[in-house]
Scaffold this active site. Structure first.
Site, PDB file in Angstrom:
ATOM      1  CG  ASP A   1     143.313   0.412  69.009  1.00  0.00           C
ATOM      2  OD1 ASP A   1     143.229   1.597  68.650  1.00  0.00           O
ATOM      3  OD2 ASP A   1     142.985  -0.538  68.282  1.00  0.00           O
TER       4      ASP A   1
ATOM      5  CE1 TYR B   1     138.344  -3.738  63.031  1.00  0.00           C
ATOM      6  CE2 TYR B   1     140.683  -4.238  63.257  1.00  0.00           C
ATOM      7  CZ  TYR B   1     139.561  -4.047  62.469  1.00  0.00           C
ATOM      8  OH  TYR B   1     139.665  -4.172  61.114  1.00  0.00           O
TER       9      TYR B   1
ATOM     10  NE  ARG C   1     162.362  -4.613  52.539  1.00  0.00           N
ATOM     11  CZ  ARG C   1     163.300  -5.202  53.272  1.00  0.00           C
ATOM     12  NH1 ARG C   1     163.186  -5.257  54.590  1.00  0.00           N
ATOM     13  NH2 ARG C   1     164.358  -5.734  52.700  1.00  0.00           N
TER      14      ARG C   1
ATOM     15  CE  LYS D   1     139.043   2.108  61.178  1.00  0.00           C
ATOM     16  NZ  LYS D   1     140.258   1.302  60.975  1.00  0.00           N
TER      17      LYS D   1
END
Length: 368
Positions: free
Chosen positions: A176, A102, A51, A201
């Protein structure tokens, strides 16, 4: 002959995309960082457990950080990255964000607000004076969240003056940068403190990876944010798989080539769409690969369009090499200020004439 060697020069973004995050140029080194499949490491080193770090993530983070001009952290998704950033807001603090963010971002803010965790103040991000006034008038503001262009309205924020005001007020600024990518916009250079990406994306670019990333400034204040965000990632386990990180890095290597072609296609399609009688409005910021025509026939026309093509794919998400589109108001959480007939188009790298022929035959049938 001189032994001093060439003087290093700053590399341009396209070169950084190809070269950053590679193994050293030494005999028998691989050209690409391998996929490191492990859940744990031999003790007493820097990593210890899966992790906390992975060499494959590190290569991706190095490359994206170089493009954005900061230090990057990879996440399991864009929303995992966003959640980690919202966790930086203290109990009862407020977040100023675009009303047309978004819808996952808006939904996350609404959920946190409903649970009394924070307050969300949604604003028209194109009205710089109003956003500055909102910051000035909210002593509890703990985060300014920007999207530019916004999703799906494609509105542009004036990042530099907003960041300047936020910094004077001690408010961290997140941008963003998913739609613009670091090739078209570098928010840290404009004064932002944090950049967010849905690497799913354009960064990965092939519709086969779910991943996110955060990039912070490479300075002392940035180091504090970096440690806090990494701490949230490590604690929540919001980490990507090593194979996903490897795929995202491979996609990043061709970002400049893909984006150049997709953006050229988008510009041409925006011009043609604006001249078609079935289209009432075209939202296009003048750069990037997202175009959002608003059909004169509203929801019915939009729904017909996405069913009437053979090349364009009716799908959510965006940024892949293939062209996809959807009517955004089909989602219940999409703001009602988004027109019913708005169709968000993610323009791919196909031949633009084929893309237009497929759209035109459907639009002509709408207008028949």
């Amino acid at each position: 002959m001189s032994d001093s060697g060439p003087v290093p020069q700053p590399l341009r973004p396209a070169t950084l995309a190809v070269t950053a995050g590679r193994p050293p140029h030494e005999p028998d080194q691989p050209l690409n960082v391998p996929v490191t499949m492990t859940s744990t490491y031999v003790a007493t080193g820097d990593l210890e457990y899966g992790r906390y770090g992975n060499p494959t993530w590190s290569a991706f983070e190095e490359a994206l950080g170089a493009l954005e001009g900061g230090r990057a952290l990879a996440f399991s998704s864009g929303m995992a990255a966003a959640t980690a950033l919202f966790d930086l807001v203290g109990q009862g603090g407020s977040v100023i964000a675009p009303r047309h963010s978004y819808n996952g971002t808006v939904a996350a803010l609404a959920d946190l607000e409903a649970r009394g965790r924070l307050r969300a103040h949604l604003v028209d991000i194109t009205d710089t004076a109003a956003v500055i006034a909102a910051m000035d008038g909210d002593e509890d503001c703990s985060l300014l969240w920007l999207e530019s262009p916004t999703n799906p309205a494609l509105e542009i924020a004036d990042i530099a003056p907003l960041a300047e005001t936020a910094r004077a007020l001690g408010i961290p600024v997140v941008v963003d940068n998913t739609f613009a990518t670091p090739l078209l916009q570098q928010p840290l250079a404009l004064g932002a403190d944090i950049v967010l990406h849905s690497a799913t994306k354009f960064i990965a670019g092939h519709s086969d990876v779910l991943m996110g990333a955060v990039v912070v400034r490479d300075d002392a204040p940035g180091a504090e944010i970096f440690d806090a965000v990494k701490g949230r990632r490590d604690l929540a386990g919001a980490v990507p798989g090593p194979f996903e990180a490897w795929l995202a890095l491979r996609g990043l290597r061709t970002l400049h080539v893909r984006l150049e072609r997709a953006a050229a296609n988008a510009a041409e399609l925006a011009d043609r769409l604006a001249r078609h009688p079935a289209v009432a409005e075209v939202r296009y910021p003048g750069f990037g690969a997202i175009v959002a025509p608003v059909l004169a026939g509203g929801a019915d026309a939009g729904d017909f369009l996405v069913r009437a093509t053979s090349l364009w794919v009716h799908a959510t998400s965006l940024g892949g090499v293939e062209s996809t589109f959807e009517r955004r108001r089909r989602w219940k959480l999409e703001p009602t200020t988004i027109p019913e007939g708005l169709v968000r188009m993610s323009v791919g790298i196909e031949d633009v004439e084929d893309l237009w022929a497929d759209l035109a035959q459907a639009l002509d049938r709408i207008n028949a």
